[in-house]
Write a protein that holds these residues in place. Structure first.
Motif, PDB file in Angstrom:
ATOM      1  N   GLU A 185      68.586 -35.707  26.449  1.00  0.00           N
ATOM      2  CA  GLU A 185      69.987 -36.765  26.701  1.00  0.00           C
ATOM      3  C   GLU A 185      71.220 -36.783  25.588  1.00  0.00           C
ATOM      4  O   GLU A 185      71.766 -36.461  25.751  1.00  0.00           O
ATOM      5  CB  GLU A 185      69.932 -37.743  27.400  1.00  0.00           C
ATOM      6  CG  GLU A 185      68.755 -37.600  28.330  1.00  0.00           C
ATOM      7  CD  GLU A 185      69.741 -37.022  29.639  1.00  0.00           C
ATOM      8  OE1 GLU A 185      70.457 -37.324  29.772  1.00  0.00           O
ATOM      9  OE2 GLU A 185      68.822 -35.981  29.956  1.00  0.00           O
ATOM     10  N   ALA A 186      70.737 -36.824  24.667  1.00  0.00           N
ATOM     11  CA  ALA A 186      71.238 -37.467  23.499  1.00  0.00           C
ATOM     12  C   ALA A 186      72.795 -36.302  23.204  1.00  0.00           C
ATOM     13  O   ALA A 186      74.043 -36.224  22.504  1.00  0.00           O
ATOM     14  CB  ALA A 186      71.003 -37.788  22.266  1.00  0.00           C
ATOM     15  N   LEU A 187      71.802 -34.744  23.245  1.00  0.00           N
ATOM     16  CA  LEU A 187      72.668 -34.048  22.914  1.00  0.00           C
ATOM     17  C   LEU A 187      73.716 -33.104  23.765  1.00  0.00           C
ATOM     18  O   LEU A 187      75.027 -32.362  23.744  1.00  0.00           O
ATOM     19  CB  LEU A 187      71.844 -32.603  22.344  1.00  0.00           C
ATOM     20  CG  LEU A 187      70.740 -32.677  20.818  1.00  0.00           C
ATOM     21  CD1 LEU A 187      70.046 -31.650  21.203  1.00  0.00           C
ATOM     22  CD2 LEU A 187      71.331 -33.139  19.782  1.00  0.00           C
ATOM     23  N   LYS A 188      73.424 -33.922  25.002  1.00  0.00           N
ATOM     24  CA  LYS A 188      74.666 -33.520  26.389  1.00  0.00           C
ATOM     25  C   LYS A 188      76.214 -33.793  26.294  1.00  0.00           C
ATOM     26  O   LYS A 188      76.836 -33.670  27.030  1.00  0.00           O
ATOM     27  CB  LYS A 188      74.096 -34.057  27.330  1.00  0.00           C
ATOM     28  CG  LYS A 188      72.590 -33.399  28.077  1.00  0.00           C
ATOM     29  CD  LYS A 188      72.168 -33.365  29.536  1.00  0.00           C
ATOM     30  CE  LYS A 188      71.043 -33.086  29.605  1.00  0.00           C
ATOM     31  NZ  LYS A 188      69.862 -32.994  30.955  1.00  0.00           N
ATOM     32  N   TYR A 189      75.293 -34.899  25.405  1.00  0.00           N
ATOM     33  CA  TYR A 189      76.878 -35.912  25.462  1.00  0.00           C
ATOM     34  C   TYR A 189      77.823 -35.823  23.899  1.00  0.00           C
ATOM     35  O   TYR A 189      78.723 -36.810  23.488  1.00  0.00           O
ATOM     36  CB  TYR A 189      76.365 -37.843  25.501  1.00  0.00           C
ATOM     37  CG  TYR A 189      76.484 -37.951  26.601  1.00  0.00           C
ATOM     38  CD1 TYR A 189      77.556 -38.593  27.954  1.00  0.00           C
ATOM     39  CD2 TYR A 189      74.770 -37.680  26.868  1.00  0.00           C
ATOM     40  CE1 TYR A 189      77.043 -38.630  29.015  1.00  0.00           C
ATOM     41  CE2 TYR A 189      74.448 -38.267  28.469  1.00  0.00           C
ATOM     42  CZ  TYR A 189      75.032 -38.526  29.296  1.00  0.00           C
ATOM     43  OH  TYR A 189      75.168 -38.694  30.623  1.00  0.00           O
ATOM     44  N   CYS A 190      76.958 -35.019  22.832  1.00  0.00           N
ATOM     45  CA  CYS A 190      77.536 -34.873  21.905  1.00  0.00           C
ATOM     46  C   CYS A 190      78.878 -33.840  21.228  1.00  0.00           C
ATOM     47  O   CYS A 190      78.627 -32.755  21.857  1.00  0.00           O
ATOM     48  CB  CYS A 190      76.523 -34.587  20.255  1.00  0.00           C
ATOM     49  SG  CYS A 190      75.486 -36.021  20.479  1.00  0.00           S
TER      50      CYS A 190
END
Length: 459
Positions: A185-190
């Motif tokens: 999920e974190a990578l989706k927002y970076c």
């Protein structure tokens, strides 16, 4: 009311001062007896309830007598005045060095400072990320007008930070079955405008640790694939003073090269009295020079980082007292007792019947907290807000609240086990929970309480 004569020999509750309400708006004209006024104010404070029974707060509500003595000794010391109070300044520097050791910072000068709490510390850590991102973007000839910050479900201080400093807050929403930040999920927002990623070591809503190392590994891979070098700031407000002692094998701190800064709250599981937090950077180069002020103030040239410029020194002195008094052994004993109490509470609450444990206080997965919900599909005839309301009859504050997006329909109840929440108090709480459930069953409400009806609780 009957007019009464005025004598300094009057018994407190026979005095004219306590025969009438205290001033509430207009500034009073006359001076009064300190004994009478102190009694009246202390009486009003009774209406706050018993802080020891407040199982919503993360903050310390019990301190050793020696801490009270040290706070009294420091009541007149402004710790910012390092030239006037050099030993308090030295004690602050010792605490920073000790925390650098505790959090496995690289060799070199320890870089950090005390703050009024973990919220101020978080803002300083976040601001440093923004300044570093801006400097790199300018060096590359790129715009700096659209910074964003990626977090999981966070405490309100991060919402304040992004609003105050004009940063897009990309808060990963909860989903049924996933209440934390995950690497995926974190990578989706970076993207290239991401100033940093903030995992939380002890999410306030449930008590669980977010997977700092897994997020760090994912960002390492992102850099290899795309060249994006996105730093991590760890919000260790709670877990920063827990994991080193009770889960030392968890890699969350400066052992991970991508972790550039950490904030923690000294007055939570650091065991200090209210009013102290800490922020540390991995090394000097991680703290932008423009955030440092050299101030010629009252006779000395001082390095100043924090936002506040007048602050009592007692909390810092008491933080140092706890470090020296307890050491690693003592902190492990104190927090270990909290985890034992949390595990006891989780087992007892699960045995009550209507509840499903969300987090059971497992020291390898989170802080000493217990969170639960009503079993899915069940209708016990009451809400968690009803239970919270009933427990207040016995003085217990056991908050119930709904989760943030996208789980706004899910109500959770939580107990925070701090130092001073003993095994005996936990057993009394379970007895009162049983009595509360029996009362609710015998006197069912026509309209159960909802969140808006219950007493307000905000993280």
């Amino acid at each position: 009311m009957t007019n009464r004569s005025h004598s300094m020999n009057d018994e407190i509750y026979g005095s004219s001062t306590l025969a009438q309400p205290l001033p509430k708006s207009g500034f009073p004209d006359d001076e009064q007896s300190p004994r009478w006024v102190c009694a009246a104010v202390r009486d009003e404070l009774m209406l706050d309830g018993n802080a020891r029974q407040n199982l919503a707060t993360f903050c310390q509500t019990w301190e050793e007598p020696e801490v009270h003595e040290l706070m009294d000794a420091c009541i007149d010391k402004n710790m910012i005045d390092k030239d006037e109070y050099p030993q308090t300044a030295e004690i602050e520097a010792r605490c920073v060095r000790m925390l650098a050791d505790l959090w496995n910072a690289p060799e070199g000068p320890a870089t950090g400072c005390s703050t009024t709490g973990s919220s101020e510390a978080a803002m300083l850590g976040g601001l440093a990320m923004k300044r570093r991102w801006e400097a790199k973007r300018r060096a590359d000839g790129k715009p700096t007008d659209k910074p964003n910050l990626v977090t999981g479900p966070v405490q309100v201080c991060w919402h304040k930070f992004t609003r105050y400093w004009d940063i897009e807050h990309r808060e990963i929403p909860m989903e049924p079955g996933r209440l934390l930040m995950t690497p995926e999920e974190a990578l989706k927002y970076c993207d290239e405008n991401t100033i940093g990623v903030v995992p939380t070591l002890g999410v306030t809503f449930t008590g669980e640790y977010e997977p700092v190392k897994a997020v760090s590994d994912a960002l390492d891979q992102l850099e290899r694939d795309t060249g994006l070098d996105i730093p991590i700031h760890v919000d260790g407000a709670s877990g920063g003073f827990l994991a080193p002692f009770c889960a030392p094998d968890i890699e969350w701190d400066f052992r991970l090269p991508r972790v550039r800064s950490i904030n923690a709250s000294g007055h939570k599981f650091g065991l200090a009295p209210l009013g102290v937090g800490w922020v540390l950077w991995r090394q000097e180069s991680d703290l932008p020079e423009e955030m440092i002020f050299w101030v010629n103030y009252l006779g000395g040239n001082m390095k100043d980082i924090a936002l506040n410029f007048s602050r009592p020194g007692g909390q810092i002195v008491c933080q140092y007292y706890n470090f020296v008094r307890l050491g690693r052994e003592g902190y492990e004993k104190v927090h270990g007792a909290c985890y034992d109490s949390a595990e006891y509470l989780a087992a007892e609450i699960a045995a009550l019947g209507p509840f499903e444990i969300v987090f059971d206080g497992d020291r390898s997965r989170g802080i000493p907290a217990v969170s639960w919900k009503l079993k899915d599909g069940s209708d016990p005839g009451f809400t968690l807000f009803d239970l919270a309301d009933r427990l207040r009859v016995r003085g217990w504050q056991v908050p119930a609240y709904t989760l943030p997006s996208n789980c706004e329909d899910q109500a959770i109840q939580r107990i925070l086990v701090r130092n001073g929440v003993s095994g005996d108090l936990c057993s009394l709480l379970i007895d009162d929970m049983k009595a509360a459930l029996a009362h609710i069953s015998a006197h069912p409400k026509q309209v159960p309480l909802a969140e808006e009806d219950a007493s307000g609780f905000h993280h």
